[in-house]
Design a protein around this motif. Structure first.
Motif, mmCIF file in Angstrom:
data_model
loop_
_atom_site.group_PDB
_atom_site.id
_atom_site.type_symbol
_atom_site.label_atom_id
_atom_site.label_comp_id
_atom_site.label_asym_id
_atom_site.label_seq_id
_atom_site.Cartn_x
_atom_site.Cartn_y
_atom_site.Cartn_z
ATOM 1 N N SER A 198 0.821 -1.214 0.000
ATOM 2 C CA SER A 198 0.000 0.000 0.000
ATOM 3 C C SER A 198 0.855 1.265 0.000
ATOM 4 O O SER A 198 0.447 2.293 -0.542
ATOM 5 N N THR A 199 2.040 1.199 0.592
ATOM 6 C CA THR A 199 2.935 2.359 0.601
ATOM 7 C C THR A 199 3.496 2.630 -0.798
ATOM 8 O O THR A 199 3.470 3.766 -1.280
ATOM 9 N N ILE A 200 3.967 1.577 -1.441
ATOM 10 C CA ILE A 200 4.545 1.740 -2.784
ATOM 11 C C ILE A 200 3.494 2.215 -3.782
ATOM 12 O O ILE A 200 3.673 3.219 -4.477
ATOM 13 N N PHE A 201 2.381 1.485 -3.851
ATOM 14 C CA PHE A 201 1.350 1.845 -4.824
ATOM 15 C C PHE A 201 0.568 3.084 -4.387
ATOM 16 O O PHE A 201 -0.055 3.745 -5.227
ATOM 17 N N GLY A 202 0.622 3.396 -3.090
ATOM 18 C CA GLY A 202 -0.020 4.619 -2.629
ATOM 19 C C GLY A 202 0.612 5.858 -3.218
ATOM 20 O O GLY A 202 -0.056 6.867 -3.450
ATOM 21 N N PHE A 203 1.926 5.774 -3.481
ATOM 22 C CA PHE A 203 2.632 6.895 -4.084
ATOM 23 C C PHE A 203 2.687 6.819 -5.604
ATOM 24 O O PHE A 203 2.769 7.844 -6.273
ATOM 25 N N LEU A 204 2.632 5.607 -6.152
ATOM 26 C CA LEU A 204 2.844 5.440 -7.589
ATOM 27 C C LEU A 204 1.565 5.263 -8.397
ATOM 28 O O LEU A 204 1.530 5.648 -9.570
ATOM 29 N N ALA A 205 0.536 4.673 -7.823
ATOM 30 C CA ALA A 205 -0.685 4.379 -8.581
ATOM 31 C C ALA A 205 -1.446 5.673 -8.903
ATOM 32 O O ALA A 205 -1.383 6.646 -8.144
ATOM 33 N N LEU A 213 -9.864 14.859 -8.244
ATOM 34 C CA LEU A 213 -10.975 15.462 -7.512
ATOM 35 C C LEU A 213 -10.627 16.892 -7.114
ATOM 36 O O LEU A 213 -9.476 17.184 -6.768
ATOM 37 N N PRO A 214 -11.602 17.798 -7.173
ATOM 38 C CA PRO A 214 -11.337 19.174 -6.745
ATOM 39 C C PRO A 214 -10.983 19.218 -5.263
ATOM 40 O O PRO A 214 -11.396 18.359 -4.488
ATOM 41 N N ILE A 215 -10.205 20.209 -4.885
ATOM 42 C CA ILE A 215 -9.762 20.454 -3.510
ATOM 43 C C ILE A 215 -8.696 19.444 -3.083
ATOM 44 O O ILE A 215 -7.620 19.817 -2.622
ATOM 45 N N LEU A 216 -8.980 18.142 -3.251
ATOM 46 C CA LEU A 216 -8.063 17.113 -2.766
ATOM 47 C C LEU A 216 -6.845 16.934 -3.667
ATOM 48 O O LEU A 216 -5.714 16.892 -3.187
ATOM 49 N N HIS A 217 -7.080 16.792 -4.978
ATOM 50 C CA HIS A 217 -5.999 16.593 -5.943
ATOM 51 C C HIS A 217 -5.078 15.438 -5.499
ATOM 52 O O HIS A 217 -5.545 14.409 -5.075
ATOM 53 N N GLN A 218 -3.755 15.642 -5.590
ATOM 54 C CA GLN A 218 -2.815 14.570 -5.251
ATOM 55 C C GLN A 218 -2.774 14.270 -3.749
ATOM 56 O O GLN A 218 -2.307 13.207 -3.336
ATOM 57 N N SER A 219 -3.258 15.179 -2.936
ATOM 58 C CA SER A 219 -3.244 14.950 -1.487
ATOM 59 C C SER A 219 -4.151 13.801 -1.076
ATOM 60 O O SER A 219 -4.054 13.307 0.046
ATOM 61 N N ILE A 220 -5.007 13.352 -1.993
ATOM 62 C CA ILE A 220 -5.891 12.236 -1.685
ATOM 63 C C ILE A 220 -5.096 10.968 -1.377
ATOM 64 O O ILE A 220 -5.609 10.036 -0.752
ATOM 65 N N ARG A 221 -3.840 10.919 -1.775
ATOM 66 C CA ARG A 221 -2.986 9.767 -1.485
ATOM 67 C C ARG A 221 -2.814 9.552 0.016
ATOM 68 O O ARG A 221 -2.525 8.443 0.477
#
Length: 217
Positions: free
Chosen positions: A17-24, A29-37
């Motif tokens: 989950s750590t590896i694919f959490g950063f790479l997948a 989504l508005p507001i969240l963008h990449q922070s949704i990770r």
């Protein structure tokens, strides 16, 4: 080896989950963008904390029913581990808030109640350290724990629903439901939750064994 399968599973799930959490890829989504990770880290920490506090209250109830000191040791060590996960949950939440809300701590209702819930268990540890007599300490802290757990549930799951919040799913922010959450994220989010819960349980068992050795020394 066969007795440690759940430890191996937990480690594999956390690494995965750590590896694919950063790479997948993640949904735009508005507001969240990449922070949704941060969903793969922040929420599993809270789930781990809740499971550990649940173990603690069960052990406290068992202690009150039979006065077995082992149950008291298990209760306090699960609280110790749960607090670690709670602190990590607040830290990851603050990092997330910094990038989505503009500041790490905005006194959002869910932030405030989460902090209060965690303070309940800090108070549990303070109470234990304030009582010298072993059996009295175990009994009083077990009674406190039995009342602290439902208060924690109310603070985390009931009171925040009574007012608006900046958290996803509230106040116009996209939520993590079937409409907002990409199905591909579920393939990482669910393993992350299970993985961190297993790692938390592993840490708790290690702390319990250490406390047993210290008691026997």
């Amino acid at each position: 080896m066969y007795k440690s399968w759940w430890k191996i599973l937990g480690s594999v799930l956390v690494i995965y989950s750590t590896i694919f959490g950063f790479l997948a890829p993640v949904p735009a989504l508005p507001i969240l963008h990449q922070s949704i990770r941060n969903l793969y880290f922040h929420v599993p920490m809270w789930f781990g904390m809740i499971v550990l506090f649940t173990i603690s209250v069960v052990q406290s109830i068992r202690y009150l029913s039979n006065s077995n000191q082992e149950h008291d040791l298990k209760a306090v060590q699960s609280v110790n581990t749960g607090i670690i996960f709670g602190i990590l949950g607040i830290i990851t939440g603050a990092v997330w808030a910094r990038f989505t809300w503009g500041q790490a701590w905005s006194f959002d209702v869910k932030q405030n109640f989460a902090a209060i819930a965690l303070l309940l268990y800090f108070a549990y540890l303070v109470l234990r350290n304030a009582i010298d007599e072993e059996q009295k300490r175990a009994k009083i802290s077990a009674i406190y724990n039995v009342f602290a757990f439902p208060m924690m549930v109310v603070l985390l799951f009931v009171l925040p629903r009574l007012s608006d919040s900046l958290h996803p799913g509230n106040g116009g922010n996209p939520g993590f439901n079937s409409y907002d959450l990409d199905s591909r994220m579920r393939m990482i989010f669910y393993p992350a939750c299970l993985g961190w819960i297993l790692i938390g349980y592993w840490i708790y068992t290690l702390l319990f064994r250490v406390s047993q050795l210290e008691k026997q020394a």
